[in-house]
Design a protein around this motif. Structure first.
Motif, short mmCIF file in Angstrom:
data_model
loop_
_atom_site.label_atom_id
_atom_site.label_comp_id
_atom_site.label_asym_id
_atom_site.label_seq_id
_atom_site.Cartn_x
_atom_site.Cartn_y
_atom_site.Cartn_z
N HIS A 298 28.97 83.64 -33.58
CA HIS A 298 28.90 84.82 -34.37
C HIS A 298 27.87 85.61 -33.69
O HIS A 298 26.86 84.96 -32.89
CB HIS A 298 28.73 84.87 -35.74
CG HIS A 298 27.56 83.83 -36.13
ND1 HIS A 298 27.71 82.57 -36.23
CD2 HIS A 298 26.07 84.40 -36.47
CE1 HIS A 298 26.41 82.08 -36.42
NE2 HIS A 298 25.69 83.17 -36.62
N THR A 299 27.54 86.73 -33.91
CA THR A 299 26.15 87.51 -33.39
C THR A 299 26.03 88.44 -34.53
O THR A 299 26.49 88.67 -35.58
CB THR A 299 26.66 88.09 -32.13
OG1 THR A 299 25.36 88.72 -31.37
CG2 THR A 299 27.53 89.05 -32.01
N ASP A 300 25.14 89.49 -33.99
CA ASP A 300 24.50 90.41 -34.76
C ASP A 300 25.49 91.48 -35.42
O ASP A 300 26.43 91.92 -34.82
CB ASP A 300 23.35 91.30 -34.11
CG ASP A 300 22.02 90.58 -33.81
OD1 ASP A 300 22.04 89.73 -34.73
OD2 ASP A 300 21.39 90.56 -33.10
N SER A 301 25.33 91.86 -36.81
CA SER A 301 26.25 93.04 -37.46
C SER A 301 26.29 94.09 -36.47
O SER A 301 27.54 94.83 -36.82
CB SER A 301 25.96 92.93 -38.94
OG SER A 301 24.48 93.28 -38.87
N ILE B 292 30.69 89.37 -38.90
CA ILE B 292 30.23 89.61 -40.20
C ILE B 292 29.41 90.70 -39.94
O ILE B 292 28.54 90.86 -39.11
CB ILE B 292 29.99 88.49 -40.83
CG1 ILE B 292 29.00 87.85 -39.85
CG2 ILE B 292 30.81 87.46 -41.20
CD1 ILE B 292 28.43 86.19 -40.52
N ASP B 293 29.33 91.36 -41.11
CA ASP B 293 28.40 92.51 -41.28
C ASP B 293 26.99 91.95 -42.24
O ASP B 293 26.39 90.91 -42.05
CB ASP B 293 29.08 93.62 -41.59
CG ASP B 293 29.80 93.47 -43.08
OD1 ASP B 293 29.56 92.60 -43.68
OD2 ASP B 293 30.45 94.55 -43.37
#
Lengths: 155, 94
Positions: free
Chosen positions: A67-70, A109-110
């Motif tokens: 995953h990474t930054d929103s 994801i936020d």
């Protein structure tokens, strides 16, 4: 119930990749083509995995949750890849330790807090060898989707 | 006893730390411990060097800090969870 986008097109079954980067690129590009993430998500998630590995050895099959930054995300989504042959991922929180991963959950994801339940349910799956085995063996994407939607309490 | 500041960190500060954050809240509640839990990205730890008492992280911590660091991967995989919970509790009760 958690509002998160997930459908059959986000399930990549028996994909054949040669490297972790190729796998991440395939999954992220798919999310981008659906408009769920920005194009920048692709490189961001690959880069993040290099710096902060997300491989998780479980009591059975190893998994990973890249995953990474929103800021790279348009709409909350989850994509699942089930690999024919495992691909090595770094183990989360370890230096120079790898684990052969066979199931990958890519998270778009936020902001924080909004996805606690989803993540908790995901971790329950990781701790359930039977459930992981089901994902490896099941051929039908509709069945995989049903099972995961049910387990993760998403719609 | 002074309320302890506990940092819960992961790479992005949004995914795995969310789970660990919740678990630490639970541990505190069960044991009647009041603490100030701060969920952050691992790169933000530096800003808390003077105030934090404990760092719980799912990611690699390569910097030396003046407070103890506990690896929290067990909360995600369940492997070795009891030991980690015990370790955290010991630190919180100090």
């Amino acid at each position: 119930m958690c509002e998160i986008y997930f459908d059959e097109s986000l399930i990549l079954k028996d994909i054949d990749v040669n490297s972790r980067e190729e796998l991440l690129r395939t999954m992220a590009t798919n999310l981008f083509r659906k408009g769920l993430v920005k194009e920048s998500f692709i490189e961001a998630v690959i880069e993040r995995e290099k710096n902060f590995a997300t491989g998780l050895p479980t009591s059975s099959i190893s998994v990973a949750i890249p995953h990474t930054d929103s800021e790279h995300v348009n709409k909350k989504a989850i994509s699942v890849a089930i690999l024919k042959e495992p691909v090595n991922f770094g183990v989360m929180g370890e230096i120079n330790v790898e684990t052969p991963v066979q199931i990958v959950f890519m998270l778009a994801i936020d902001k924080k807090d909004s996805h606690l339940v989803l993540l908790q349910k995901l971790m329950e799956i990781f701790q359930n060898a039977e459930e992981l085995q089901f994902l490896i063996l099941e051929e039908n994407k509709t069945n995989i989707k049903k099972r995961l939607t049910n387990h993760l309490q998403i719609r | 006893m002074k309320k302890k500041q506990v940092l819960v960190a992961c790479g992005a500060g949004i995914a795995t730390s969310t789970i660990v954050n919740k678990e630490i809240e639970e541990i505190c509640k069960e044991n009647n411990i009041e603490c100030d839990i701060v969920q952050i990205k691992i790169t933000e730890v530096g800003s808390y060097v003077d105030t934090a008492d404990l760092l719980i992280s799912t990611t690699i911590v390569q910097t030396e800090y003046p407070f103890p660091v506990i690896n929290a991967r067990a909360f995600l995989t369940g492997i070795g969870l009891d030991e980690v919970k015990k370790e955290i509790l010991e630190q919180l009760k100090k």
